[in-house]
Design a protein around this motif. Sequence first.
Motif, PDB file in Angstrom:
ATOM      1  N   LEU A 108      -1.207   9.474 -14.625  1.00  0.00           N
ATOM      2  CA  LEU A 108      -2.623   9.489 -14.249  1.00  0.00           C
ATOM      3  C   LEU A 108      -3.450   9.659 -15.512  1.00  0.00           C
ATOM      4  CD1 LEU A 108      -4.799   9.579 -11.969  1.00  0.00           C
ATOM      5  CD2 LEU A 108      -4.627  12.069 -12.093  1.00  0.00           C
ATOM      6  N   ALA A 148      -6.557   3.598  -5.370  1.00  0.00           N
ATOM      7  CA  ALA A 148      -5.540   2.547  -5.455  1.00  0.00           C
ATOM      8  C   ALA A 148      -5.501   1.711  -4.180  1.00  0.00           C
ATOM      9  CB  ALA A 148      -4.175   3.159  -5.727  1.00  0.00           C
ATOM     10  N   SER A 221      -1.796   0.457  -9.421  1.00  0.00           N
ATOM     11  CA  SER A 221      -2.517   1.651  -9.853  1.00  0.00           C
ATOM     12  C   SER A 221      -3.842   1.268 -10.486  1.00  0.00           C
ATOM     13  CB  SER A 221      -1.699   2.451 -10.882  1.00  0.00           C
ATOM     14  OG  SER A 221      -1.560   1.707 -12.077  1.00  0.00           O
TER      15      SER A 221
END
Length: 268
Positions: A108, A148, A221
């Motif tokens: 992330l 996402a 993502s």
Amino acid sequence: MIKRIFYSIAIILVLCQACISQNTEHAPTTLFQLSNPRVQVSSIFFDSYTTLNFSEDIPNSIIKYTLDGSSVNQNAKVFSGPLKIQESAVIKAKMYHPDYKESDEVELEVVKIAKNSAIKQVTIKPEPSEKYSVKGAMGLSDLKKGSAQFAGDKQWMGFQTEKITASLQLEKNNTVNKIVVSVLTNQSNWIFAPGKIEVFNEGELIGERTFAKSEQETPNSPTFLHVPVSTGMYNTLNVVIHPLSEIPAWHQGKGTTPWVFIDEIIIQ
């Protein structure tokens, strides 16, 4: 004689059952893989700090992490509690347990921004698809991150074209050294990150970057694409986003025009 045969068969069956039980009850736990740790941050975009935390469900497990984008290994730091992150970071993490196989690596990215957006106005050409244009061009500077799961998410602007140009009018007295474009990768739905981004000021190229990984098969993502520019004070910038010329040969949609999804342009 019949009794002797009966007892022999019974003994054989008992021994076979014992062998089966031994094999099934004592299977090595290293065959079982841990689930991925769940990364939690107080905000993707932040001006002073964001708080990093993880959730874990298995007793005696530990989470190891990095903040510089490097892969996690046994030498990585062990997470011991909520952590304040004060600079932009690429967080990667894995879960470990003495009795199980380590989890897959999760990732992330969080981005530090100025307290107030440097962008005063945005126009974009061509217009996005009617299906993915709910918030309009100014949604590219509202510092709200799309998820996402793009279906029904009002943050994303979707394009299926050869070139996208975002014209930015900036607040005065802002020094710029980098442009960050937030895009979505969801190749199973034919959404690919762009192959190249250029930045112009009054017709002069002040920054560009090519993204070769956009053609490779990658997990779904949101992705931040960083483009360094010549440091200076600018009133206007044109950010030109070039999608891949066509979907790569390994994909079922090969040879067709990919989708590009954008939800934010950040001035740093």
